[in-house]
Design a protein around this motif. Structure first.
Motif, short mmCIF file in Angstrom:
data_model
loop_
_atom_site.label_atom_id
_atom_site.label_comp_id
_atom_site.label_asym_id
_atom_site.label_seq_id
_atom_site.Cartn_x
_atom_site.Cartn_y
_atom_site.Cartn_z
N ASP A 63 0.85 -1.20 0.00
CA ASP A 63 0.00 0.00 0.00
C ASP A 63 0.88 1.24 0.00
O ASP A 63 2.11 1.15 0.21
N GLY A 64 0.26 2.39 -0.18
CA GLY A 64 1.01 3.64 -0.30
C GLY A 64 1.54 4.18 1.01
O GLY A 64 2.52 4.94 1.03
N THR A 65 0.91 3.83 2.11
CA THR A 65 1.40 4.26 3.42
C THR A 65 2.70 3.52 3.74
O THR A 65 3.72 4.14 4.10
N SER A 89 -2.79 17.04 3.30
CA SER A 89 -2.60 15.78 2.58
C SER A 89 -3.54 14.79 3.24
O SER A 89 -4.18 15.11 4.25
N TYR A 90 -3.60 13.59 2.67
CA TYR A 90 -4.26 12.53 3.41
C TYR A 90 -3.40 12.24 4.65
O TYR A 90 -2.17 12.35 4.61
N THR A 93 0.34 10.49 5.02
CA THR A 93 1.69 11.03 4.76
C THR A 93 2.43 11.22 6.08
O THR A 93 3.55 10.71 6.26
N VAL A 135 4.12 16.24 -1.28
CA VAL A 135 2.92 15.56 -1.78
C VAL A 135 2.46 16.27 -3.05
O VAL A 135 2.37 17.50 -3.06
N ASP A 161 5.65 11.97 -2.34
CA ASP A 161 4.45 11.15 -2.12
C ASP A 161 3.56 11.41 -3.34
O ASP A 161 2.85 12.42 -3.41
N ALA A 163 1.09 9.54 -4.41
CA ALA A 163 -0.10 8.70 -4.30
C ALA A 163 -1.24 9.20 -5.19
O ALA A 163 -2.03 8.41 -5.70
N GLN A 164 -1.32 10.54 -5.34
CA GLN A 164 -2.45 11.11 -6.07
C GLN A 164 -2.06 11.58 -7.47
O GLN A 164 -2.81 12.32 -8.09
N SER A 185 0.48 5.13 -4.07
CA SER A 185 -0.62 4.29 -3.60
C SER A 185 -1.41 3.88 -4.83
O SER A 185 -1.60 4.69 -5.74
N TYR A 187 -4.47 2.52 -4.32
CA TYR A 187 -5.82 2.37 -3.75
C TYR A 187 -6.82 2.47 -4.92
O TYR A 187 -6.57 3.20 -5.88
N LYS A 190 -7.48 5.71 -6.96
CA LYS A 190 -6.37 6.52 -7.49
C LYS A 190 -6.39 6.51 -9.02
O LYS A 190 -7.03 5.67 -9.64
N GLU A 197 -5.88 -3.15 -2.07
CA GLU A 197 -4.75 -2.33 -1.62
C GLU A 197 -3.49 -2.67 -2.41
O GLU A 197 -3.23 -3.85 -2.69
N TYR A 314 -8.93 17.70 2.54
CA TYR A 314 -9.45 16.93 3.67
C TYR A 314 -9.93 17.94 4.69
O TYR A 314 -9.24 18.95 4.89
C1 LIG Z 1 -1.30 11.66 -0.51
C2 LIG Z 1 -1.47 10.26 -0.01
N1 LIG Z 1 -0.46 9.67 0.65
C3 LIG Z 1 -0.55 8.41 1.09
C4 LIG Z 1 -1.68 7.66 0.89
C5 LIG Z 1 -1.76 6.29 1.48
O1 LIG Z 1 -1.92 5.29 0.53
P1 LIG Z 1 -2.64 3.90 0.94
O2 LIG Z 1 -4.07 4.19 1.21
O3 LIG Z 1 -2.43 3.07 -0.28
O4 LIG Z 1 -1.92 3.37 2.11
C6 LIG Z 1 -2.76 8.23 0.18
C7 LIG Z 1 -3.98 7.50 -0.15
O5 LIG Z 1 -4.74 6.93 0.47
C8 LIG Z 1 -2.65 9.55 -0.26
O6 LIG Z 1 -3.67 10.16 -0.90
#
Ligand SMILES: Cc1ncc(COP(=O)(O)O)c(C=O)c1O
Length: 373
Positions: A63-65, A89-90, A93, A135, A161, A163-164, A185, A187, A190, A197, A314
């Protein structure tokens, strides 16, 4: 009246379903479920897609985290260290920084884009700072040249990061591969999304790649030799098949996202709502179409009543999340991030959204502001 959903993955799934099922049939015959051939194939395809020249490696992971945790730990960053990241950010991060054992230190963001403001990054650095995580918020590339200059001047690692932002470009090159390491990520929602995941790290640093490859698999450097305390963070073969099938569509889908964003901009001309500015020297891939208004809640309610789904990305900036209360940040610490959190409203935008639906959403936004068409 037919609703306009905030997101519908149906059209993307339909486009790749036959390819995915064919690959899954192959995989079932080989039982390559965890890591293995299909993961390696996707890693090669992702490197080729990013087109970053010689030496880039991709490491698929859970996963992205975890991708961010793997990068920071792979860089030797942990307890006693600080990592600068944006409060916009989500949550993941900054969560990843904390999971690596380091302390997230926040720097305020650009008021219009929500991306890190380099001058604020400079102000957040201390003698303990080891890295900056930029990010690419909502699919818009962060100001990497300025951040690279700061990182070089202060001997810091720069991490993206992304992810987006799968497929977004900064000065003609795809993001993720433009720093010491990039994380993705996958997810499902995305721009490139799995059927569950999934994530990846990319880096040109061969030693870092080797450590991350080991750490995603319990720190194993050879069979039964565990050199690090790692994770069970392997990418699933079934997800790698989905990602490999979708990569071929990513540019087309991102073009479609950009065309829908342009249509929003045209349809909302003259309406007193903030729209995401199209960046100079970068290709925004509109993971989200982030509108802004101080009347966010009322606009969201009006759109909901008009059958239009929206999202808020967010509503609470990360420095004000209860989980980070121990860092002692008060409201007012990062005014741009706080305003962004209060005003941001994501409008429906996804591959397969009929362009006429953008017109419908725009008409409902106009109606709210009493703006004549
Ligand atoms: C900017 C950002 N970083 C990290 C993540 C974490 O990724 P994941 O949900 O795949 O763990 C996300 C998405 O959920 C994200 O939008």
């Amino acid at each position: 009246m037919r609703k306009v959903p905030f997101i519908d993955l149906g059209p993307q799934t339909a486009a790749v379903k036959a390819d995915v099922l064919r690959l899954w049939e192959e995989l079932f015959a080989k039982s390559a479920f965890s890591g293995g051939e299909y993961v390696e194939r996707f890693e090669r395809e992702w490197v080729a897609y990013l087109g970053a020249g010689h030496g880039l490696q991709a490491i698929g992971c859970s996963d992205g985290t975890t991708a961010i945790v793997l990068v920071l730990r792979g860089m030797g960053i942990g307890p006693g260290d600080e990592v600068v990241c944006p409060p916009t950010s989500y949550f993941a991060t900054a969560e990843a920084v904390a999971l690596a054992g380091a302390r997230p230190t926040f720097a305020d963001v650009d008021a219009a884009t929500g991306n890190l403001d380099p001058s604020q990054v400079e102000a957040a650095l201390t003698s303990r700072t080891r890295a900056v995580v930029a990010v690419h918020l909502a699919g818009r590339p962060a100001p990497l040249d300025e951040l690279r200059a700061i990182a070089d001047r202060r001997g810091l690692r720069l991490v993206e990061d992304a992810a987006q932002a799968q497929g977004a470009e900064y000065r003609g090159r795809r993001v993720g591969a433009l720093s010491d390491a990039g994380t993705f990520s996958f997810y499902p929602t995305k721009n490139l999304g799995a059927f569950g995941e999934a994530g990846a790290v990319v880096t040109h640093d061969a030693a870092l790649a080797a450590r991350i490859r080991a750490m995603r698999d319990h720190g194993q450097t050879a069979r039964h030799r565990h050199e690090h305390i790692g994770y069970n963070a392997r990418l699933h073969g079934m997800q790698a098949c989905v990602l490999a099938s979708k990569v071929a569509w990513l540019d087309r889908w991102n073009d479609e996202r950009r065309a829908l964003a342009e249509r929003y901009r045209r349809s909302l001309e003259g309406v007193p709502v903030g729209l995401p500015p199209e960046p100079m020297g970068a290709r925004h891939v509109y993971h989200l179409f982030a509108a802004r208004t101080p009347r966010r809640e009322a606009l969201a309610a009006h759109l909901d009543a008009s059958g239009v789904g929206t999202g808020s990305h967010y509503p609470t900036p990360i420095h004000l999340q209860p989980a980070f209360a121990h860092l002692g940040h008060r409201r007012g610490a990062f005014p741009n991030a706080e305003r962004y959190a209060a005003e941001q409203l994501s409008l429906p935008l996804f591959p397969g959204l009929p362009p006429e639906d953008v017109d419908r959403v725009a008409a409902a936004v106009r109606e709210f502001f009493n703006a004549p068409a």
